[in-house]
Design a protein around this motif. Structure first.
Motif, PDB file in Angstrom:
ATOM      1  N   GLN A  90       1.315  -1.376  -0.282  1.00 29.68           N
ATOM      2  CA  GLN A  90      -0.111   0.245   0.171  1.00 29.68           C
ATOM      3  C   GLN A  90       1.158   1.297   0.473  1.00 29.68           C
ATOM      4  O   GLN A  90       0.653   2.087  -0.687  1.00 29.68           O
ATOM      5  N   LEU A  91       2.057   0.842   0.618  1.00 31.12           N
ATOM      6  CA  LEU A  91       2.725   2.199   0.875  1.00 31.12           C
ATOM      7  C   LEU A  91       3.534   2.546  -0.646  1.00 31.12           C
ATOM      8  O   LEU A  91       4.093   3.626  -1.304  1.00 31.12           O
ATOM      9  N   ALA A  92       4.141   1.568  -1.245  1.00 30.78           N
ATOM     10  CA  ALA A  92       4.657   1.659  -2.326  1.00 30.78           C
ATOM     11  C   ALA A  92       3.549   1.992  -3.582  1.00 30.78           C
ATOM     12  O   ALA A  92       3.902   2.930  -4.908  1.00 30.78           O
ATOM     13  N   GLU A  93       2.449   1.802  -3.092  1.00 37.78           N
ATOM     14  CA  GLU A  93       1.260   1.824  -4.574  1.00 37.78           C
ATOM     15  C   GLU A  93       1.023   4.011  -4.271  1.00 37.78           C
ATOM     16  O   GLU A  93       0.980   4.420  -5.618  1.00 37.78           O
ATOM     17  N   VAL A  94       1.212   4.362  -3.052  1.00 36.51           N
ATOM     18  CA  VAL A  94       1.080   5.606  -2.692  1.00 36.51           C
ATOM     19  C   VAL A  94       2.446   5.973  -3.332  1.00 36.51           C
ATOM     20  O   VAL A  94       2.442   7.419  -4.203  1.00 36.51           O
ATOM     21  N   HIS A  95       3.350   5.644  -3.095  1.00 33.60           N
ATOM     22  CA  HIS A  95       4.616   6.418  -3.602  1.00 33.60           C
ATOM     23  C   HIS A  95       4.776   6.365  -4.892  1.00 33.60           C
ATOM     24  O   HIS A  95       4.953   7.534  -5.405  1.00 33.60           O
ATOM     25  N   ARG A  96       4.741   4.985  -6.005  1.00 32.74           N
ATOM     26  CA  ARG A  96       4.465   5.544  -7.095  1.00 32.74           C
ATOM     27  C   ARG A  96       3.859   6.586  -7.715  1.00 32.74           C
ATOM     28  O   ARG A  96       3.697   7.054  -8.456  1.00 32.74           O
ATOM     29  N   ALA A  97       2.175   7.067  -6.490  1.00 31.51           N
ATOM     30  CA  ALA A  97       1.470   7.838  -7.181  1.00 31.51           C
ATOM     31  C   ALA A  97       2.310   9.671  -6.573  1.00 31.51           C
ATOM     32  O   ALA A  97       1.761  10.461  -6.834  1.00 31.51           O
ATOM     33  N   GLY A  98       3.407   9.465  -6.340  1.00 30.94           N
ATOM     34  CA  GLY A  98       4.176  10.484  -6.171  1.00 30.94           C
ATOM     35  C   GLY A  98       3.782  11.288  -4.374  1.00 30.94           C
ATOM     36  O   GLY A  98       3.756  12.254  -4.465  1.00 30.94           O
ATOM     37  N   GLY A  99       2.569  10.157  -3.790  1.00 29.70           N
ATOM     38  CA  GLY A  99       2.744  10.890  -2.212  1.00 29.70           C
ATOM     39  C   GLY A  99       2.924  10.229  -1.582  1.00 29.70           C
ATOM     40  O   GLY A  99       4.804  10.068  -1.443  1.00 29.70           O
ATOM     41  N   LEU A 100       3.205  10.471  -0.785  1.00 29.56           N
ATOM     42  CA  LEU A 100       3.616  11.243   1.046  1.00 29.56           C
ATOM     43  C   LEU A 100       3.004   9.932   2.080  1.00 29.56           C
ATOM     44  O   LEU A 100       1.805  10.132   2.256  1.00 29.56           O
ATOM     45  N   CYS A 101       3.878   9.661   2.486  1.00 33.00           N
ATOM     46  CA  CYS A 101       2.560   8.128   3.751  1.00 33.00           C
ATOM     47  C   CYS A 101       3.536   8.486   5.454  1.00 33.00           C
ATOM     48  O   CYS A 101       4.414   8.565   5.504  1.00 33.00           O
ATOM     49  N   VAL A 102       2.678   8.910   6.517  1.00 38.39           N
ATOM     50  CA  VAL A 102       2.399   9.650   6.855  1.00 38.39           C
ATOM     51  C   VAL A 102       1.663   8.197   7.939  1.00 38.39           C
ATOM     52  O   VAL A 102       0.798   8.020   8.398  1.00 38.39           O
ATOM     53  N   ALA A 103       3.050   8.094   9.163  1.00 33.04           N
ATOM     54  CA  ALA A 103       2.009   6.933  10.359  1.00 33.04           C
ATOM     55  C   ALA A 103       1.548   8.394  11.010  1.00 33.04           C
ATOM     56  O   ALA A 103       1.777   9.016  11.432  1.00 33.04           O
ATOM     57  N   ALA A 104       0.104   7.368  11.275  1.00 34.15           N
ATOM     58  CA  ALA A 104      -1.063   8.802  12.150  1.00 34.15           C
ATOM     59  C   ALA A 104      -1.220   8.899  13.622  1.00 34.15           C
ATOM     60  O   ALA A 104      -1.143   7.052  13.803  1.00 34.15           O
ATOM     61  N   HIS A 105      -1.303   9.943  14.771  1.00 31.32           N
ATOM     62  CA  HIS A 105      -1.778   8.905  15.738  1.00 31.32           C
ATOM     63  C   HIS A 105      -1.174   8.266  16.910  1.00 31.32           C
ATOM     64  O   HIS A 105      -1.848   7.593  17.178  1.00 31.32           O
ATOM     65  N   PRO A 106       0.067   7.745  17.351  1.00 28.19           N
ATOM     66  CA  PRO A 106       0.155   5.893  16.874  1.00 28.19           C
ATOM     67  C   PRO A 106      -0.556   5.715  18.304  1.00 28.19           C
ATOM     68  O   PRO A 106      -0.175   4.744  18.663  1.00 28.19           O
ATOM     69  N   HIS A 107      -0.415   6.288  19.323  1.00 30.79           N
ATOM     70  CA  HIS A 107      -0.865   6.299  20.907  1.00 30.79           C
ATOM     71  C   HIS A 107      -1.776   6.288  20.840  1.00 30.79           C
ATOM     72  O   HIS A 107      -2.888   6.590  21.804  1.00 30.79           O
ATOM     73  N   ALA A 108      -2.819   6.456  19.683  1.00 28.60           N
ATOM     74  CA  ALA A 108      -4.239   6.924  19.771  1.00 28.60           C
ATOM     75  C   ALA A 108      -5.427   5.216  20.852  1.00 28.60           C
ATOM     76  O   ALA A 108      -4.946   4.766  20.314  1.00 28.60           O
ATOM     77  N   PRO A 109      -5.830   6.253  21.916  1.00 30.05           N
ATOM     78  CA  PRO A 109      -6.230   4.941  22.992  1.00 30.05           C
ATOM     79  C   PRO A 109      -7.013   4.804  22.464  1.00 30.05           C
ATOM     80  O   PRO A 109      -8.286   4.879  23.474  1.00 30.05           O
ATOM     81  N   TYR A 110      -7.678   3.969  21.279  1.00 26.07           N
ATOM     82  CA  TYR A 110      -8.750   3.592  21.101  1.00 26.07           C
ATOM     83  C   TYR A 110      -8.714   2.527  19.806  1.00 26.07           C
ATOM     84  O   TYR A 110      -7.870   2.600  19.144  1.00 26.07           O
ATOM     85  N   PRO A 111     -10.218   1.804  19.543  1.00 23.97           N
ATOM     86  CA  PRO A 111      -9.973   0.571  18.698  1.00 23.97           C
ATOM     87  C   PRO A 111      -9.458   0.723  17.449  1.00 23.97           C
ATOM     88  O   PRO A 111     -10.337   2.111  16.460  1.00 23.97           O
ATOM     89  N   SER A 112      -8.033   0.410  17.073  1.00 27.49           N
ATOM     90  CA  SER A 112      -8.069   1.136  15.564  1.00 27.49           C
ATOM     91  C   SER A 112      -7.020   1.384  15.642  1.00 27.49           C
ATOM     92  O   SER A 112      -5.879   2.305  14.299  1.00 27.49           O
ATOM     93  N   GLY A 113      -6.760   2.374  16.422  1.00 22.46           N
ATOM     94  CA  GLY A 113      -6.123   4.672  16.595  1.00 22.46           C
ATOM     95  C   GLY A 113      -4.990   3.658  16.714  1.00 22.46           C
ATOM     96  O   GLY A 113      -4.413   4.152  15.895  1.00 22.46           O
ATOM     97  N   THR A 114      -4.400   3.231  17.674  1.00 20.43           N
ATOM     98  CA  THR A 114      -2.911   2.740  17.976  1.00 20.43           C
ATOM     99  C   THR A 114      -2.280   2.620  16.748  1.00 20.43           C
ATOM    100  O   THR A 114      -2.762   1.065  16.399  1.00 20.43           O
ATOM    101  N   PHE A 115      -1.362   2.607  16.510  1.00 25.54           N
ATOM    102  CA  PHE A 115      -0.625   2.630  15.325  1.00 25.54           C
ATOM    103  C   PHE A 115       0.439   0.982  15.119  1.00 25.54           C
ATOM    104  O   PHE A 115       1.270   1.591  16.580  1.00 25.54           O
ATOM    105  N   MET A 116       0.192  -0.009  14.981  1.00 27.45           N
ATOM    106  CA  MET A 116       0.156  -0.898  15.677  1.00 27.45           C
ATOM    107  C   MET A 116       1.949  -1.886  13.903  1.00 27.45           C
ATOM    108  O   MET A 116       2.431  -3.015  14.607  1.00 27.45           O
TER     109      MET A 116
END
Length: 306
Positions: A90-116
């Motif tokens: 998925q990251l490679a797809e964004v990079h091929r499109a010229g985009g930037l990939c940022v890990a978001a709120h790594p320690h958000a304390p709710y289901p699916s929010g914490t970055f694993m």
């Protein structure tokens, strides 16, 4: 930024853009949750004074990430988790499109929010999401995100690839815009220049538009700014930070040895602080500025020492 098209959003794109202009922002990133349905609407809001960067907040089962600089209508798949072992694709797809990939709120304390996911492959890490400290139970743990990123800097630099820090308001509701925001040191107001500067770490994070910061490091007749590399030639290094808008706060210098130096700011909120270090002591130096109560007012990406 999010509009009504994202869960929890209450604003139209037009309202977000009006607030951005009123706040004096020069650009924003439109990152709806798992959809590009509003890309056309967002694009119509841009003009010569305000740049709108199209993107997506990719909400997966085990963490969120930002795809910035997507072509109009481009949707990144989100139907997976860390055990599916597809994040690199998925990251490679964004990079091929010229985009930037940022890990978001790594320690958000709710289901699916914490970055694993591992940070490998991501271009930057969001270390500051929304108000620095909040009573809201789902507010991201910014102290934890910053500490994790800060601890990794020395090892990442040793391996030749470090990931800059970013900060975002993650606006969903009225009154959230710009708290915080990323100040980008770019040559011009274009998506390519803004994303290139973020990727290179030529940026710092401000808690409000009232805060101003400049940070340079010099050795002899050579100097470097945020996100740049300084060839010290073995000479002593002087780190200099100029702060405005943080009355009676504290500025601190951070190296691979941790918090290396602290200095108080004046009651006027304006001060210039200098501190000496060497490349033998650390591969980088960065700064943090905090309000008297300890909440963050500004923080910088590092100047790399060589």
């Amino acid at each position: 930024m999010h509009s009504l098209a994202s869960s929890g959003g209450e604003l139209t794109p037009e309202q977000v853009v009006a607030d951005a202009r009123a706040a004096g922002l020069h650009f924003l990133a439109a990152t709806e949750h798992n959809t590009a349905a509003t890309h056309d609407t967002w694009s119509r809001q841009a003009d010569g004074d305000l740049l709108v960067i199209l993107g997506q907040e990719v909400v997966t089962r085990t963490g969120h990430w930002l795809a910035l600089g997507l072509p109009p209508g481009h949707v990144v798949d989100w139907r997976y988790g860390v055990r599916d072992d597809v994040i690199e694709r998925q990251l490679a797809e964004v990079h091929r499109a010229g985009g930037l990939c940022v890990a978001a709120h790594p320690h958000a304390p709710y289901p699916s929010g914490t970055f694993m996911y591992p940070y490998q492959g991501f271009d930057a890490v969001e270390v500051w999401n929304g108000p620095w400290s909040s009573d809201v139970p789902w507010q991201a743990d910014n102290e934890a995100a910053l500490a994790e990123w800060g601890r990794s800097l020395a090892a990442d630099l040793h391996q030749g690839r470090w990931r800059p820090a970013t900060g975002n308001s993650d606006t969903h509701l009225k009154g959230q815009l710009g708290v915080p925001h990323t100040v980008v040191l770019a040559e011009e107001l274009s998506a390519d220049e803004i994303l290139a500067a973020i990727r290179a770490g030529r940026s710092w994070i401000a808690g409000s538009t009232a805060v101003e910061l400049s940070f340079t490091v010099s050795a002899g007749d050579r100097s470097a700014g945020i996100g740049e590399r300084l060839a010290t030639g073995g000479e002593p290094v002087v780190a200099r930070v100029d702060v405005r808008g943080v009355p009676s706060g504290t500025v601190s210098f951070h190296t691979e040895q941790g918090t290396a130096h602290r200095a108080p700011l004046t009651s006027s909120g304006a001060a210039v602080v200098e501190w000496r270090v060497s490349a033998a002591d650390s591969a980088f130096v960065r700064v943090e500025v905090r309000h008297p109560g300890g909440h963050m007012a500004a923080l910088s990406n590092p100047v790399v020492l060589a």
